[in-house]
Write a protein that holds these residues in place. Sequence first.
Motif, PDB file in Angstrom:
ATOM      1  N   VAL A 149     116.874  36.940   3.724  1.00  0.00           N
ATOM      2  CA  VAL A 149     117.149  36.282   5.005  1.00  0.00           C
ATOM      3  C   VAL A 149     118.475  36.791   5.568  1.00  0.00           C
ATOM      4  O   VAL A 149     118.600  37.045   6.772  1.00  0.00           O
ATOM      5  N   ALA A 150     119.476  36.981   4.701  1.00  0.00           N
ATOM      6  CA  ALA A 150     120.770  37.513   5.153  1.00  0.00           C
ATOM      7  C   ALA A 150     120.590  38.916   5.740  1.00  0.00           C
ATOM      8  O   ALA A 150     121.204  39.246   6.769  1.00  0.00           O
ATOM      9  N   GLU A 151     119.750  39.734   5.119  1.00  0.00           N
ATOM     10  CA  GLU A 151     119.471  41.068   5.661  1.00  0.00           C
ATOM     11  C   GLU A 151     118.881  40.970   7.064  1.00  0.00           C
ATOM     12  O   GLU A 151     119.284  41.705   7.976  1.00  0.00           O
ATOM     13  N   ASP A 152     117.926  40.043   7.224  1.00  0.00           N
ATOM     14  CA  ASP A 152     117.309  39.852   8.543  1.00  0.00           C
ATOM     15  C   ASP A 152     118.337  39.379   9.570  1.00  0.00           C
ATOM     16  O   ASP A 152     118.328  39.813  10.718  1.00  0.00           O
ATOM     17  N   VAL A 153     119.216  38.479   9.159  1.00  0.00           N
ATOM     18  CA  VAL A 153     120.239  37.947  10.062  1.00  0.00           C
ATOM     19  C   VAL A 153     121.179  39.072  10.518  1.00  0.00           C
ATOM     20  O   VAL A 153     121.486  39.203  11.713  1.00  0.00           O
ATOM     21  N   VAL A 154     121.628  39.883   9.565  1.00  0.00           N
ATOM     22  CA  VAL A 154     122.535  40.989   9.911  1.00  0.00           C
ATOM     23  C   VAL A 154     121.822  41.980  10.828  1.00  0.00           C
ATOM     24  O   VAL A 154     122.385  42.433  11.835  1.00  0.00           O
ATOM     25  N   GLN A 155     120.584  42.285  10.510  1.00  0.00           N
ATOM     26  CA  GLN A 155     119.826  43.214  11.342  1.00  0.00           C
ATOM     27  C   GLN A 155     119.635  42.641  12.749  1.00  0.00           C
ATOM     28  O   GLN A 155     119.784  43.359  13.748  1.00  0.00           O
ATOM     29  N   SER A 156     119.318  41.355  12.844  1.00  0.00           N
ATOM     30  CA  SER A 156     119.157  40.714  14.157  1.00  0.00           C
ATOM     31  C   SER A 156     120.451  40.766  14.950  1.00  0.00           C
ATOM     32  O   SER A 156     120.432  40.938  16.181  1.00  0.00           O
ATOM     33  N   THR A 157     121.560  40.616  14.255  1.00  0.00           N
ATOM     34  CA  THR A 157     122.862  40.670  14.925  1.00  0.00           C
ATOM     35  C   THR A 157     123.113  42.052  15.511  1.00  0.00           C
ATOM     36  O   THR A 157     123.542  42.182  16.665  1.00  0.00           O
ATOM     37  N   TRP A 158     122.839  43.088  14.734  1.00  0.00           N
ATOM     38  CA  TRP A 158     123.007  44.455  15.243  1.00  0.00           C
ATOM     39  C   TRP A 158     122.056  44.732  16.395  1.00  0.00           C
ATOM     40  O   TRP A 158     122.430  45.364  17.384  1.00  0.00           O
ATOM     41  N   LEU A 159     120.822  44.254  16.308  1.00  0.00           N
ATOM     42  CA  LEU A 159     119.861  44.445  17.395  1.00  0.00           C
ATOM     43  C   LEU A 159     120.322  43.729  18.665  1.00  0.00           C
ATOM     44  O   LEU A 159     120.167  44.243  19.779  1.00  0.00           O
ATOM     45  N   ALA A 160     120.883  42.537  18.481  1.00  0.00           N
ATOM     46  CA  ALA A 160     121.396  41.811  19.643  1.00  0.00           C
ATOM     47  C   ALA A 160     122.516  42.593  20.316  1.00  0.00           C
ATOM     48  O   ALA A 160     122.606  42.629  21.551  1.00  0.00           O
ATOM     49  N   LEU A 161     123.370  43.227  19.508  1.00  0.00           N
ATOM     50  CA  LEU A 161     124.439  44.047  20.086  1.00  0.00           C
ATOM     51  C   LEU A 161     123.869  45.217  20.874  1.00  0.00           C
ATOM     52  O   LEU A 161     124.319  45.508  21.992  1.00  0.00           O
ATOM     53  N   VAL A 162     122.863  45.861  20.312  1.00  0.00           N
ATOM     54  CA  VAL A 162     122.253  46.995  21.006  1.00  0.00           C
ATOM     55  C   VAL A 162     121.637  46.531  22.320  1.00  0.00           C
ATOM     56  O   VAL A 162     121.782  47.194  23.366  1.00  0.00           O
ATOM     57  N   ARG A 163     120.957  45.405  22.300  1.00  0.00           N
ATOM     58  CA  ARG A 163     120.296  44.898  23.504  1.00  0.00           C
ATOM     59  C   ARG A 163     121.295  44.425  24.565  1.00  0.00           C
ATOM     60  O   ARG A 163     121.038  44.512  25.758  1.00  0.00           O
ATOM     61  N   LYS A 164     122.421  43.858  24.122  1.00  0.00           N
ATOM     62  CA  LYS A 164     123.361  43.251  25.066  1.00  0.00           C
ATOM     63  C   LYS A 164     124.668  44.027  25.191  1.00  0.00           C
ATOM     64  O   LYS A 164     125.658  43.485  25.678  1.00  0.00           O
ATOM     65  N   HIS A 165     124.690  45.253  24.768  1.00  0.00           N
ATOM     66  CA  HIS A 165     125.937  46.019  24.784  1.00  0.00           C
ATOM     67  C   HIS A 165     126.549  46.134  26.172  1.00  0.00           C
ATOM     68  O   HIS A 165     127.754  46.184  26.326  1.00  0.00           O
TER      69      HIS A 165
END
Length: 171
Positions: free
Chosen positions: A25-41
């Motif tokens: 779950v922590a891996e998914d959370v970190v990955q989601s965080t990076w994806l959010a950065l890419v989407r909202k950069h």
Amino acid sequence: MDELVREMTPVLWHIARSYSVSASVAEDVVQSTWLALVRKHDMIEDPAAVAGWLITTVRREAWRAAGRARRSVSEDDLERRLPPAASVEEEIVVREEEQHLWRAVHTLDDRCRRLLRVVAFSVRPDYENLAVELDMPVGSIGPTRRRCLTKLKKLLQESPIDCDPASTRSQ
């Protein structure tokens, strides 16, 4: 961006794990965080605020994930947490045996019934109070209990358990 990922991923991982989520779950959370950065950069106005934004985002994601994990207990987890359940047939047999036992107890004299009830439902009965209540010497409680248990055992062996379903419904 590579340097940012290299420096911030361990921090984000640590924050996610601090919410008591599993490693996956922590891996998914970190990955989601990076994806959010890419989407909202394009929404980030101050590049110095990226680390703070990542930390805030991973906290929110981890908090949500921890809540989902608490709410969705898998069947395996649920089965491990629940005490083992007896089948209906086993419960009926236990109930019949209990009824059989108490019917036999009710046929004993009053002193035996009272003594066995106290002994049955008390881990360490107070023999002095029991002696006063039953109006008998403390030293005779043990031998009397043994005689009462012997009588009860004999009654249980002599009378079979009534397994007639009609008799259990009327009780």
